[in-house]
Design a protein around this motif. Structure first.
Motif, short mmCIF file in Angstrom:
data_model
loop_
_atom_site.label_atom_id
_atom_site.label_comp_id
_atom_site.label_asym_id
_atom_site.label_seq_id
_atom_site.Cartn_x
_atom_site.Cartn_y
_atom_site.Cartn_z
N LEU A 1 9.54 -5.92 12.73
CA LEU A 1 9.18 -7.22 13.02
C LEU A 1 10.69 -8.47 11.85
N GLY A 2 10.79 -7.86 10.94
CA GLY A 2 11.35 -9.00 9.73
C GLY A 2 12.90 -8.14 9.40
N CYS A 3 13.90 -7.76 10.48
CA CYS A 3 14.85 -7.93 10.39
C CYS A 3 15.80 -9.03 11.03
N PRO A 4 16.37 -9.80 10.47
CA PRO A 4 17.27 -10.79 11.42
C PRO A 4 17.73 -10.34 12.15
N TRP A 5 18.50 -9.11 11.70
CA TRP A 5 19.45 -8.56 13.32
C TRP A 5 18.62 -8.30 14.05
N ASN B 1 11.19 -1.36 5.77
CA ASN B 1 10.61 -1.23 4.15
C ASN B 1 8.71 -0.42 4.55
N ALA B 2 8.43 0.84 4.67
CA ALA B 2 7.91 1.03 4.95
C ALA B 2 6.28 1.12 3.44
N ASP B 3 7.40 1.40 3.11
CA ASP B 3 6.64 1.01 1.57
C ASP B 3 5.70 -0.21 0.72
N SER B 4 6.24 -1.26 1.92
CA SER B 4 5.78 -2.75 1.13
C SER B 4 4.51 -2.79 1.34
N PRO B 5 4.16 -3.66 0.67
CA PRO B 5 2.71 -4.36 0.35
C PRO B 5 1.86 -4.96 1.45
N LYS B 6 0.70 -4.54 2.26
CA LYS B 6 0.36 -5.64 2.98
C LYS B 6 0.16 -6.90 3.27
N GLU B 7 0.13 -7.19 1.52
CA GLU B 7 0.37 -8.92 1.35
C GLU B 7 1.55 -9.49 1.74
N GLU C 1 5.32 -11.02 0.82
CA GLU C 1 5.30 -11.46 -0.55
C GLU C 1 6.86 -11.90 -0.03
N PRO C 2 7.48 -12.63 -0.83
CA PRO C 2 8.37 -13.00 -0.78
C PRO C 2 9.90 -11.79 -0.23
N ILE C 3 10.99 -12.85 0.77
CA ILE C 3 12.54 -11.32 1.47
C ILE C 3 12.57 -11.03 -0.39
N GLU C 4 12.60 -11.51 -0.98
CA GLU C 4 13.99 -11.42 -2.31
C GLU C 4 12.68 -10.44 -3.23
N ALA C 5 11.60 -10.37 -2.68
CA ALA C 5 10.75 -8.93 -3.91
C ALA C 5 10.99 -7.79 -3.38
N VAL C 6 11.39 -7.70 -1.68
CA VAL C 6 11.45 -6.63 -0.99
C VAL C 6 13.00 -6.17 -1.40
N PHE C 7 14.04 -6.70 -1.77
CA PHE C 7 15.06 -6.58 -2.77
C PHE C 7 15.39 -6.23 -3.81
N ASP D 1 12.13 -19.02 4.84
CA ASP D 1 11.00 -19.10 3.64
C ASP D 1 9.80 -18.29 4.34
N ARG D 2 10.09 -17.61 5.49
CA ARG D 2 9.40 -16.03 5.53
C ARG D 2 9.53 -15.36 5.02
N LYS D 3 7.68 -14.68 4.84
CA LYS D 3 7.73 -13.62 3.71
C LYS D 3 7.77 -12.15 4.44
N ASN D 4 7.54 -11.46 4.12
CA ASN D 4 8.16 -9.85 4.05
C ASN D 4 6.10 -9.19 4.34
N ALA D 5 5.75 -8.00 5.00
CA ALA D 5 5.00 -7.54 4.96
C ALA D 5 4.88 -5.76 5.18
N ASN D 6 4.39 -5.31 5.07
CA ASN D 6 3.93 -4.03 5.79
C ASN D 6 3.63 -4.29 7.33
N THR D 7 4.60 -3.91 8.15
CA THR D 7 5.19 -3.77 9.64
C THR D 7 3.84 -2.91 10.35
N PHE D 8 3.25 -1.92 9.06
CA PHE D 8 2.60 -0.97 10.62
C PHE D 8 1.70 -1.16 11.84
N ASN D 9 0.48 -1.65 10.60
CA ASN D 9 -0.95 -2.37 11.92
C ASN D 9 -0.30 -2.90 13.12
#
Length: 227
Positions: free
Chosen positions: A20-24, A55-61, A63-69, A101-109
């Motif tokens: 989902l969140g992959c810009p490319w 990012n399979a280890d991303s939290p469900k809540e 968070e800013p994209i920078e946090a993932v990086f 300003d979009r946020k990242n979270a776990n996309t499994f669901n």
């Protein structure tokens, strides 16, 4: 007198491993769609989104994209913002919206719901609607209400979406997609496979996608020629 076959040519499935969140993935999806739409044989191709978790280890809540990086790489978080701005300029040049300003979270669901939608032939439409509105800054794509609303807009049963999200339906299908993509050579996304004959990594240009479509048709035609 010899009769010619009037059978329609077999459809060619273009599989796109994406998250989902992959810009490319977002940019590449629209380029691929344009490459198909301009063809006289556009009706022969069907895009199918396959699941991939960047990012399979991303939290469900969210968070800013920078946090993932920072969690994955450390260092200066401004690096990811600079990269995002470069991709935004590319997206804007192609008429696509792009929210920084979009946020990242776990996309499994979300991938599980996409597999549910695919049962009705709506997997691409579901994923694309969620992704496009996510990148335009309109929605929280991780919220149950959002997934239900989008599914219902496509004629799907919202109560079934809630049931899927409350359990673990389609979890195996998501994992199978990820495993198959990796086995086929996906090390990142988008990863596109044309009729199981040609593969392309990354977001290609419209022209390059067009060439891959031609190559897939040529490969399929060569296999149909009698020995």
């Amino acid at each position: 007198m010899e009769q010619r076959s009037t059978a329609e040519p077999a459809p060619v499935v273009v599989e796109v491993w994406a998250d989902l969140g992959c810009p490319w993935c977002y940019v590449g999806k629209h380029r691929l769609q344009r490459a198909i739409e301009v063809r006289p044989d556009a009706d022969r191709f069907r895009i199918k989104i396959r699941s991939f978790e960047l990012n399979a280890d991303s939290p469900k809540e969210p968070e800013p994209i920078e946090a993932v990086f920072m969690r994955k790489h450390g260092g200066d978080p401004s690096v990811v913002l600079q990269a995002e701005k470069r991709i935004r300029a590319i997206a804007h040049s192609e008429g696509l919206e792009f929210d920084l300003d979009r946020k990242n979270a776990n996309t499994f669901n979300l991938h599980r719901v996409m597999h549910f939608a695919e049962q009705s032939g709506k997997g691409l439409e579901f994923f694309s609607e969620i992704q496009d509105r996510f990148f335009s800054g309109e929605i929280d794509p991780y919220a149950t209400g959002t997934m239900v609303e989008v599914a219902q807009s496509l004629g799907l049963d919202g109560d079934r979406v809630r049931d899927v999200l409350a359990g673990d339906e389609f979890a195996d299908e998501v994992r199978a997609d990820v495993s198959e993509g990796t086995a086929l050579g996906a090390r990142g996304v988008p990863f596109t496979v044309f009729g199981r004959r040609i593969a392309a990594s990354g977001a290609q240009s419209v022209t390059a996608y067009g060439r891959a479509l031609d190559q897939a048709l040529e490969a399929l035609a060569s296999e149909e020629v009698p020995a």
